[in-house]
Structure formats: structure tokens, C-alpha cells
Design an enzyme around this catalytic site. Structure first.
Site, PDB file in Angstrom:
ATOM      1  N   HIS A   1       0.831  -1.362  -0.088  1.00 52.81           N
ATOM      2  CA  HIS A   1      -0.100   0.008   0.120  1.00 52.81           C
ATOM      3  C   HIS A   1       1.008   1.189  -0.132  1.00 52.81           C
ATOM      4  CE1 HIS A   1      -0.240   0.589   4.566  1.00 52.81           C
ATOM      5  NE2 HIS A   1       0.884   0.429   4.135  1.00 52.81           N
TER       6      HIS A   1
ATOM      7  N   CYS B   1       5.661   6.329   4.632  1.00 52.43           N
ATOM      8  CA  CYS B   1       4.574   5.452   4.489  1.00 52.43           C
ATOM      9  C   CYS B   1       3.803   6.004   3.134  1.00 52.43           C
ATOM     10  CB  CYS B   1       3.498   5.228   5.589  1.00 52.43           C
ATOM     11  SG  CYS B   1       4.257   4.529   6.867  1.00 52.43           S
TER      12      CYS B   1
ATOM     13  N   HIS C   1       5.112   0.344   0.001  1.00 50.41           N
ATOM     14  CA  HIS C   1       5.492  -0.635   0.499  1.00 50.41           C
ATOM     15  C   HIS C   1       4.626  -1.617   0.955  1.00 50.41           C
ATOM     16  CE1 HIS C   1       3.657   1.970   3.512  1.00 50.41           C
ATOM     17  NE2 HIS C   1       3.944   1.013   4.301  1.00 50.41           N
TER      18      HIS C   1
ATOM     19  N   HIS D   1       3.187  -4.919   3.772  1.00 46.86           N
ATOM     20  CA  HIS D   1       3.172  -5.760   5.174  1.00 46.86           C
ATOM     21  C   HIS D   1       2.490  -6.989   4.960  1.00 46.86           C
ATOM     22  CE1 HIS D   1       3.566  -1.868   7.135  1.00 46.86           C
ATOM     23  NE2 HIS D   1       2.916  -1.062   6.062  1.00 46.86           N
TER      24      HIS D   1
ATOM     25  N   ASP E   1      -4.978 -10.738  -0.498  1.00 44.05           N
ATOM     26  CA  ASP E   1      -3.698 -11.166  -0.621  1.00 44.05           C
ATOM     27  C   ASP E   1      -2.991 -11.014  -1.985  1.00 44.05           C
ATOM     28  OD1 ASP E   1      -1.762 -12.555   0.736  1.00 44.05           O
ATOM     29  OD2 ASP E   1      -2.326 -14.451  -0.187  1.00 44.05           O
ATOM     30  N   HIS E   2      -1.595 -10.290  -1.698  1.00 42.88           N
ATOM     31  CA  HIS E   2      -0.825 -10.318  -2.772  1.00 42.88           C
ATOM     32  C   HIS E   2      -1.215  -9.251  -3.864  1.00 42.88           C
ATOM     33  CE1 HIS E   2       1.440 -13.402  -0.976  1.00 42.88           C
ATOM     34  NE2 HIS E   2       2.289 -13.422  -1.753  1.00 42.88           N
TER      35      HIS E   2
ATOM     36  N   GLU F   1      -0.677  -4.698  11.373  1.00 40.81           N
ATOM     37  CA  GLU F   1       0.122  -3.948  10.201  1.00 40.81           C
ATOM     38  C   GLU F   1       1.447  -4.779  10.354  1.00 40.81           C
ATOM     39  OE1 GLU F   1      -0.836  -0.487   7.781  1.00 40.81           O
ATOM     40  OE2 GLU F   1       0.731   0.119   9.060  1.00 40.81           O
TER      41      GLU F   1
HETATM   42 NI    NI Z   1       2.522   0.711   5.745  1.00 44.44          NI
END
Ligand code: NI
Length: 280
Positions: free
Chosen positions: A148, A167, A171, A173, A211-212, A258
Site C-alpha cells: 500500500h 509510508c 511498501h 506488510h 492477498d498479494h 500491520e
Molecule cells: Ni504501511
């Protein structure tokens, strides 16, 4: 001053989901592999929470006394047993994790002013019981990975960096998600929800689509809403509320980690909504 103390204990036991009034095929259809003879086992982790005033020694209760009560009333009686036969309560209502939490509460309630019984079937599935009739909660823990970027589209990159720091860059998580549902334990099957169906709904509605992915681009909702942990949790709660209701339970809480250090919770039950509406 009122204080709550928690004591953890462990036991191993086996069980089988099998109702004698149903035939082999009906049991198999209703309970799947859990109906198989001679049953299956878990290493259960029990957390007993009790409340009280501090005494002159600075304790609610001596922990060794608390440990002794739990050992005598629960652990020694259940450890290395076949649950279906060990306590009469489990012949009446199957020993699902949520029903075990309820029955353990009632076994301990005459010895301790309880606040909560929490019972882990494994680290990713547990039940909470708070002495409220047949009502209990069940939590499933799962995870997904996604990328995100925290940025408002109307702001420049520099302005977004001011607000969101690093952020504001893309990047990813490994998100850990806990979904808690609440409902009435069935007096015969011991179940508050069909666990397989609940798992299926979470997989289909949350994990599979998220996911992904790169949330900002791949999920339409996050085209206009910044995918902070809080907004992702809210989005997941909205996705699951109605499907969980259709399974006969209520979504109680969504907790999203997160990172191990950053997490948030959305409380979804009508009582929390009411409090929000009333501005509490
Ligand atoms: Ni983040």
C-alpha cells in the site's frame, strides 16, 4: 481498587463431534472429519480471568491459590481425557471450544468471581465466554500480504510525506487479521457458528481478494480511501458483517496487525454502534 488478574493453564484432550441421534452419514455431513472415530485431540490453553479488590498484601488473590483451584476443578479432570465422556455437560452439549469455555466458567464460578474464560484450541482459534447465558465469542486468526501507499490523491508527494512520512512511498506488510464473532451456543451441537463456513467466508471475501495485491490500485475501494490499517480493518468489517449474519452469528470485532507493533481494532456489535451513535 478493582483489578483483574489472569492465570494461564494447559491441558491435552480429545473429542469427537458425534450425536447418537443422527446416523453415520448425517454425522459425517454435519461435522465432517471431526465426526471420525475415535476423535481427535488438541493442546488446549486456558486463560482464567478474575476480578477483585487488592488485599493488604497487594494481591487480588495469591496466584498459587488460583493455580490450585484451576488445577483441581479443571486441569486434573480434563487432562488426557476423552472430553465427550468426562463431564456430563459434554454429553448434553458437544465439547466444542466455545462450549468448553462456557462449561469451565460454570465449574469455576462457585470458586472465583470470574470476568472471562478464554480457551485456545490452537494459537489461531479461540473462544471467549463472559458468563452471559449461551452467548460466547469465537476468534479466527489468519494473515495476508499486501502493498500500500498512504497518500491523499489531491495532495503532492511532498505534502503526503509531511503527513504520512515514509509510508507515502509504496511498501508492503504481512497483515495479521483476527475476526471475532459472537452468537448463541447451540444446546446440542455446542456450536455458535459453522466454523468451516466462517473460514470459507473469510477466505473468499477477504483473503482471496486482498492477498498479494497493491491495495491502492487493485482494490477499487482504496482508489479513493487511504488504505491505513484502520481503513483496511473497517473495510474488512463491512465485507464480513452481512455474510456472518447469514451464518447466524454477529461480527463482534476485527483486529488488524500491520506490524507486531502497530494494530487496530474495530468493534462491530450493535451495542458499540449504539455507543457511537450516542456520542459516547
Ligand atoms: Ni504501511
Amino acid at each position: 481498587m478493582n483489578c483483574i488478574i489472569h492465570r494461564r493453564a494447559q491441558f491435552s484432550a480429545s473429542r469427537r463431534y458425534w450425536l447418537p441421534e443422527l446416523d453415520e452419514a448425517e454425522n459425517q455431513q454435519r461435522f465432517g472429519p471431526c465426526s471420525r472415530f475415535p476423535g481427535h485431540g488438541h493442546n488446549y490453553v486456558l486463560v482464567v480471568s478474575r476480578a477483585g479488590e487488592l488485599d493488604r498484601y497487594g494481591m487480588v488473590q495469591n496466584f498459587s491459590g488460583l493455580k490450585q483451584i484451576i488445577k483441581t476443578e479443571v486441569i486434573r479432570q480434563l487432562d488426557y481425557t476423552y472430553l465427550n465422556d468426562v463431564w456430563p455437560e459434554f454429553r448434553q452439549t458437544l465439547p466444542t471450544t466455545e462450549n468448553m469455555a462456557r462449561v469451565i466458567w460454570h465449574r469455576l464460578a462457585s470458586h472465583l468471581p470470574l470476568v472471562q474464560i478464554q480457551l485456545f484450541e490452537h494459537p489461531e482459534l479461540w473462544a471467549d465466554y463472559r458468563g452471559n447465558g449461551m452467548e460466547a465469542s469465537l476468534t479466527l486468526k489468519t494473515h495476508f500480504s499486501a502493498a500500500h501507499r498512504l497518500a491523499l490523491p489531491e495532495l503532492s508527494y511532498e505534502e503526503n510525506c509531511e503527513i504520512y512520512g515514509k509510508c507515502a512511498r509504496s511498501h508492503g506488510h504481512n497483515y495479521h487479521l483476527e475476526v471475532s464473532v459472537t452468537g448463541e451456543i447451540d444446546s446440542r451441537t455446542g456450536m455458535l457458528v459453522d466454523l468451516g463456513a466462517l473460514q470459507g467466508a473469510i477466505n473468499e471475501l477477504v483473503l482471496e481478494p486482498l492477498d498479494h495485491t497493491f491495495l491502492n490500485k487493485d482494490i477499487a475501494y482504496f482508489g479513493t480511501v487511504v488504505p491505513t490499517a484502520e481503513n483496511i480493518a473497517l473495510y474488512i468489517a463491512r465485507l464480513l458483517t452481512e455474510p456472518i449474519r447469514e451464518l447466524g452469528a454477529e461480527l463482534e470485532k476485527v483486529k488488524l496487525f500491520e506490524t507486531p507493533n502497530n494494530s487496530c481494532e474495530i468493534y462491530c456489535c450493535s451495542s458499540s454502534h449504539k455507543q457511537e451513535d450516542e456520542g459516547i
